[in-house]
Design a protein around this motif. Structure first.
Motif, PDB file in Angstrom:
ATOM      1  N   GLN A   2     -94.892 -35.162  60.714  1.00  0.00           N
ATOM      2  CA  GLN A   2     -95.887 -36.145  60.325  1.00  0.00           C
ATOM      3  C   GLN A   2     -96.210 -36.068  58.834  1.00  0.00           C
ATOM      4  OE1 GLN A   2     -96.165 -34.154  63.042  1.00  0.00           O
ATOM      5  NE2 GLN A   2     -95.901 -35.676  64.658  1.00  0.00           N
ATOM      6  N   ASN A   3     -96.221 -34.863  58.284  1.00  0.00           N
ATOM      7  CA  ASN A   3     -96.462 -34.727  56.849  1.00  0.00           C
ATOM      8  C   ASN A   3     -95.268 -35.212  56.032  1.00  0.00           C
ATOM      9  OD1 ASN A   3     -99.086 -33.788  57.073  1.00  0.00           O
ATOM     10  ND2 ASN A   3     -98.430 -31.661  57.243  1.00  0.00           N
ATOM     11  N   LEU A   4     -94.066 -35.018  56.541  1.00  0.00           N
ATOM     12  CA  LEU A   4     -92.882 -35.538  55.841  1.00  0.00           C
ATOM     13  C   LEU A   4     -92.923 -37.065  55.793  1.00  0.00           C
ATOM     14  CD1 LEU A   4     -90.074 -33.181  57.192  1.00  0.00           C
ATOM     15  CD2 LEU A   4     -91.268 -33.055  55.003  1.00  0.00           C
TER      16      LEU A   4
ATOM     17  N   ALA B 292     -87.592 -30.099  55.086  1.00  0.00           N
ATOM     18  CA  ALA B 292     -88.691 -29.659  54.223  1.00  0.00           C
ATOM     19  C   ALA B 292     -88.934 -30.702  53.146  1.00  0.00           C
ATOM     20  CB  ALA B 292     -88.358 -28.315  53.577  1.00  0.00           C
ATOM     21  N   GLY B 293     -90.185 -30.798  52.730  1.00  0.00           N
ATOM     22  CA  GLY B 293     -90.544 -31.639  51.606  1.00  0.00           C
ATOM     23  C   GLY B 293     -91.284 -30.811  50.582  1.00  0.00           C
ATOM     24  N   LEU B 294     -91.125 -31.156  49.326  1.00  0.00           N
ATOM     25  CA  LEU B 294     -91.776 -30.423  48.245  1.00  0.00           C
ATOM     26  C   LEU B 294     -92.404 -31.433  47.297  1.00  0.00           C
ATOM     27  CD1 LEU B 294     -92.119 -27.478  47.241  1.00  0.00           C
ATOM     28  CD2 LEU B 294     -90.071 -27.826  45.866  1.00  0.00           C
ATOM     29  N   ILE B 295     -93.679 -31.221  47.007  1.00  0.00           N
ATOM     30  CA  ILE B 295     -94.384 -32.061  46.040  1.00  0.00           C
ATOM     31  C   ILE B 295     -95.128 -31.138  45.086  1.00  0.00           C
ATOM     32  CG2 ILE B 295     -96.323 -32.364  47.660  1.00  0.00           C
ATOM     33  CD1 ILE B 295     -96.769 -35.133  46.355  1.00  0.00           C
ATOM     34  N   THR B 296     -95.043 -31.435  43.791  1.00  0.00           N
ATOM     35  CA  THR B 296     -95.692 -30.586  42.803  1.00  0.00           C
ATOM     36  C   THR B 296     -96.925 -31.274  42.231  1.00  0.00           C
ATOM     37  OG1 THR B 296     -94.526 -31.414  40.838  1.00  0.00           O
ATOM     38  CG2 THR B 296     -93.445 -29.652  42.125  1.00  0.00           C
ATOM     39  N   ARG B 297     -97.752 -30.465  41.622  1.00  0.00           N
ATOM     40  CA  ARG B 297     -98.964 -30.969  40.969  1.00  0.00           C
ATOM     41  C   ARG B 297     -98.613 -31.948  39.842  1.00  0.00           C
ATOM     42  NH1 ARG B 297    -103.336 -26.923  38.301  1.00  0.00           N
ATOM     43  NH2 ARG B 297    -102.671 -25.693  40.073  1.00  0.00           N
ATOM     44  N   GLU B 298     -97.399 -31.808  39.281  1.00  0.00           N
ATOM     45  CA  GLU B 298     -96.957 -32.706  38.214  1.00  0.00           C
ATOM     46  C   GLU B 298     -96.316 -33.984  38.750  1.00  0.00           C
ATOM     47  OE1 GLU B 298     -96.184 -29.339  38.183  1.00  0.00           O
ATOM     48  OE2 GLU B 298     -97.847 -28.956  36.819  1.00  0.00           O
ATOM     49  N   GLY B 299     -96.149 -34.081  40.075  1.00  0.00           N
ATOM     50  CA  GLY B 299     -95.627 -35.311  40.665  1.00  0.00           C
ATOM     51  C   GLY B 299     -94.157 -35.306  41.023  1.00  0.00           C
TER      52      GLY B 299
END
Length: 168
Positions: free
Chosen positions: A39-41, A58-65
């Protein structure tokens, strides 16, 4: 701009969700979120599996976008046709040996963490709350990912995720 013939979510919604996540990560001292829950993906990346199987996603998101996903080879084209992610940030693993993809999904995830510069940073993951029991990662795989980054700090991102997702 990437052409996405079958987007799961509109581009404007994808960008809005990404910006909100970046803001919440900054507020909570998280440099990046490593997500495994289906659901988060879908929510954060617009990636939705079309049938049930439990191979690592897996998904990866950074604070820089920066945003990216790691999927089994069988889902690579689905990700390319349905998400707004740059194709170079969609990493497949598995498949036939002559394709040259990583055979180990942990290798693919750790490569993306390195690519996004999170090796020694604070990485939030779904290690608490309702999402934890529906993750597409085995405990040994998750522990191997953590072990690959001894200078990183892995924290519970569940409160950050739900702060964003509870608003419809």
């Amino acid at each position: 701009m990437k052409k996405v013939p079958f987007p799961e979510i509109p581009l404007e919604e994808f960008e809005l969700r990404k910006k909100k996540a970046m803001k919440l990560m900054a507020e909570n001292g998280i440099d990046g979120m490593l997500l495994f829950n289906n659901q988060n993906l879908t929510y954060f990346f617009g990636f939705r599996k079309t049938w049930l199987f439990q191979w690592l996603h897996a998904g990866l998101i950074t604070r820089e976008g920066q945003v990216g996903i790691v999927v089994p080879q069988i889902m690579d084209e689905v990700a390319r046709q349905t998400t707004w992610l740059d194709n170079e940030n969609i990493k497949a693993w598995g498949g036939a040996p002559h394709w040259g993809l990583p055979t180990d999904p942990v290798e693919a995830v750790t490569a993306m963490i390195k690519k996004f510069g999170l090796g020694g940073k604070v990485i939030g993951a779904e290690i608490g709350g309702p999402a934890y029991s529906y993750m597409n990662v085995g405990l040994s795989e998750y522990e191997a990912i953590k072990a690959a980054f001894p200078k990183a700090k892995f924290v519970n991102a569940t409160p950050t995720i739900w702060k964003q997702r509870m608003i419809k």
